[in-house]
Scaffold this motif. Structure first.
Motif, short mmCIF file in Angstrom:
data_model
loop_
_atom_site.label_atom_id
_atom_site.label_comp_id
_atom_site.label_asym_id
_atom_site.label_seq_id
_atom_site.Cartn_x
_atom_site.Cartn_y
_atom_site.Cartn_z
N VAL A 132 0.83 -1.21 0.00
CA VAL A 132 0.00 0.00 0.00
C VAL A 132 0.86 1.25 0.00
CG1 VAL A 132 -1.77 1.29 1.25
CG2 VAL A 132 -1.92 -1.21 1.10
N THR A 133 1.91 1.26 0.81
CA THR A 133 2.80 2.42 0.89
C THR A 133 3.98 2.32 -0.06
OG1 THR A 133 3.92 1.38 2.77
CG2 THR A 133 2.16 2.96 3.26
N GLN A 134 4.06 1.19 -0.78
CA GLN A 134 5.13 0.98 -1.76
C GLN A 134 6.52 1.13 -1.13
OE1 GLN A 134 4.93 0.17 -5.49
NE2 GLN A 134 3.26 -0.77 -4.30
N GLU A 135 6.69 0.46 0.00
CA GLU A 135 7.98 0.47 0.68
C GLU A 135 8.61 -0.92 0.59
OE1 GLU A 135 7.91 3.10 4.54
OE2 GLU A 135 5.98 2.10 4.29
N LEU A 136 9.82 -0.96 0.09
CA LEU A 136 10.57 -2.21 0.00
C LEU A 136 11.79 -2.10 0.90
CD1 LEU A 136 11.22 -4.98 -1.26
CD2 LEU A 136 12.40 -3.73 -3.10
N PHE A 137 11.81 -2.92 1.95
CA PHE A 137 12.92 -2.96 2.89
C PHE A 137 13.79 -4.17 2.56
CE2 PHE A 137 9.22 -1.14 4.94
CZ PHE A 137 9.70 -0.04 5.65
N LEU A 138 15.10 -3.95 2.52
CA LEU A 138 16.03 -5.04 2.23
C LEU A 138 17.17 -5.03 3.23
CD1 LEU A 138 16.63 -5.04 -1.65
CD2 LEU A 138 15.12 -6.51 -0.31
N ALA A 139 17.67 -6.22 3.54
CA ALA A 139 18.86 -6.34 4.39
C ALA A 139 19.63 -7.59 4.00
CB ALA A 139 18.47 -6.40 5.87
N ALA A 140 20.94 -7.49 4.09
CA ALA A 140 21.83 -8.63 3.91
C ALA A 140 22.88 -8.57 5.01
CB ALA A 140 22.49 -8.59 2.53
N ALA A 141 23.22 -9.71 5.56
CA ALA A 141 24.14 -9.76 6.69
C ALA A 141 25.46 -9.06 6.35
CB ALA A 141 24.40 -11.21 7.09
N GLY A 142 25.81 -8.09 7.18
CA GLY A 142 27.05 -7.37 6.99
C GLY A 142 27.02 -6.30 5.91
N ARG A 143 25.83 -6.08 5.31
CA ARG A 143 25.73 -5.14 4.19
C ARG A 143 24.86 -3.93 4.50
NH1 ARG A 143 26.75 -8.04 -0.60
NH2 ARG A 143 28.17 -9.76 -0.12
N GLY A 144 24.25 -3.87 5.69
CA GLY A 144 23.35 -2.78 6.00
C GLY A 144 21.93 -3.05 5.54
N ALA A 145 21.08 -2.06 5.73
CA ALA A 145 19.66 -2.19 5.41
C ALA A 145 19.20 -0.95 4.66
CB ALA A 145 18.83 -2.37 6.68
N THR A 146 18.21 -1.13 3.79
CA THR A 146 17.71 -0.03 2.96
C THR A 146 16.19 -0.03 2.92
OG1 THR A 146 17.73 -1.34 0.92
CG2 THR A 146 19.74 -0.10 1.46
N ARG A 147 15.62 1.12 2.59
CA ARG A 147 14.22 1.24 2.23
C ARG A 147 14.18 1.94 0.88
NH1 ARG A 147 10.14 4.46 6.05
NH2 ARG A 147 11.73 6.04 5.73
N ASN A 148 13.60 1.25 -0.09
CA ASN A 148 13.54 1.77 -1.46
C ASN A 148 14.91 2.25 -1.93
OD1 ASN A 148 10.84 1.18 -1.43
ND2 ASN A 148 10.16 3.28 -1.13
N GLY A 149 15.93 1.49 -1.56
CA GLY A 149 17.28 1.75 -2.03
C GLY A 149 18.10 2.71 -1.19
N ALA A 150 17.47 3.40 -0.25
CA ALA A 150 18.19 4.37 0.58
C ALA A 150 18.55 3.74 1.93
CB ALA A 150 17.34 5.62 0.81
N PRO A 151 19.77 3.94 2.40
CA PRO A 151 20.15 3.36 3.70
C PRO A 151 19.26 3.84 4.83
CG PRO A 151 22.07 4.19 2.51
CD PRO A 151 20.87 4.68 1.77
N ILE A 152 18.99 2.95 5.78
CA ILE A 152 18.20 3.30 6.95
C ILE A 152 19.03 3.08 8.21
CG2 ILE A 152 15.93 2.96 5.92
CD1 ILE A 152 15.88 0.15 7.06
N ARG A 153 18.64 3.79 9.27
CA ARG A 153 19.41 3.72 10.51
C ARG A 153 18.46 3.82 11.68
NH1 ARG A 153 24.34 1.69 11.67
NH2 ARG A 153 24.97 2.41 13.72
N ALA A 154 18.67 2.96 12.67
CA ALA A 154 17.85 2.99 13.88
C ALA A 154 18.13 4.24 14.69
CB ALA A 154 18.13 1.74 14.73
N SER A 155 17.15 4.61 15.50
CA SER A 155 17.24 5.79 16.34
C SER A 155 18.41 5.69 17.32
CB SER A 155 15.93 5.95 17.12
OG SER A 155 16.09 6.85 18.19
#
Length: 270
Positions: A132-155
């Protein structure tokens, strides 16, 4: 087939697997949205939780697509009868065809398709798609995490007072004793709730007991790779593909808040 470590094929690159998962969950999310638009049929499972014909259709698609990528890997899904053979596999696909089925049925935005590859009990690649919001979250071990291709970071928040939080009210109330949390509207998909910690939109997410592997595996890797934590109330990371793939109460937060929130949530359990 003997799938002991010495005979198990070398794993594919985690980043490549994450991209493969991305393509599959996006396709699956499209199937679910199309079925909703045409009208879905729903019923209750043995535990009184709802299921729809879209859950089953997406489960079938995921199993076909992921099975084609790695036929020798194990399989664990909310909508497939559990098969003990998965316990003999070092690598297991763990999926939730629609996490947040109630939200899906109600036409809400807070549902997602989740898929992860778990190796030796821990996720090494994960994808989460919210159609619905067209958000794709991806993660790979040791590679970081992204949402729609942009890096994300926890608070990196340190103070409990005013921290943005979501979870069962009775568990959040325990944490309120350290300072009043800023509660956000309930996110019905547990995977998405934890993903919002990975993006920093939430400072704290709590899950009550009985979360399952399929609710958690992809989101666990997301928040870990984004610099946050997801643990049980003893601060231990989760192990997946156990005989009973179910977990107790859990806390996800950035590293600055996780210790104090976990201690507060645990206090009444002792």
């Amino acid at each position: 087939m003997d799938l002991s470590p010495r005979n198990t094929p070398a794993p594919a690159d985690a980043g490549t697997v994450a991209e493969q998962l991305a393509a599959v969950v996006v396709e699956a999310g499209g199937v679910a949205r199309d079925m909703f638009a045409r009208g879905i049929t729903s019923w209750s499972k043995h535990n009184d939780s709802p299921v729809t014909d879209a859950d089953i259709a997406v489960d079938t698609l995921l199993r076909e697509k992921l099975g084609a990528l790695a036929p020798d890997y194990g399989w664990l899904s909310e909508e497939t009868a559990d098969m003990p053979a998965r316990l003999e596999r070092r690598r297991v696909w763990i999926v939730d065809p629609i996490d947040g089925t109630r939200a899906f049925m109600a036409g809400g935005p807070d549902w997602a398709v989740a898929a992860a590859l778990v190796e030796d009990g821990r996720p090494v690649a994960g994808a989460l798609f919210a159609p619905v919001t067209q958000e794709l979250f991806l993660a790979a071990a040791g590679r970081g995490a992204t949402r729609n291709g942009a890096p994300i970071r926890a608070s990196r928040a340190q103070a409990v007072a005013g921290a943005r939080a979501d979870g069962p009210a009775q568990w959040l109330a325990r944490v309120d004793r350290l300072g009043t949390l800023a509660r956000v509207p309930r996110i019905r998909s547990l995977a998405l709730r934890i993903a919002r910690v990975a993006t920093g939109e939430l400072d704290v997410a709590i899950a009550g007991p009985n979360g399952n592997d399929w609710d958690l595996a992809a989101a666990d890797l997301l928040v870990h790779e984004a610099g946050g934590r997801l643990t049980d109330l003893d601060g231990l990371q989760l192990i997946y593909n156990a005989p009973v793939p179910r977990h107790g109460a859990l806390v996800s937060a950035g590293t600055g808040l996780h210790p104090s929130v976990t201690e507060a949530a645990r206090r009444d359990e002792e």
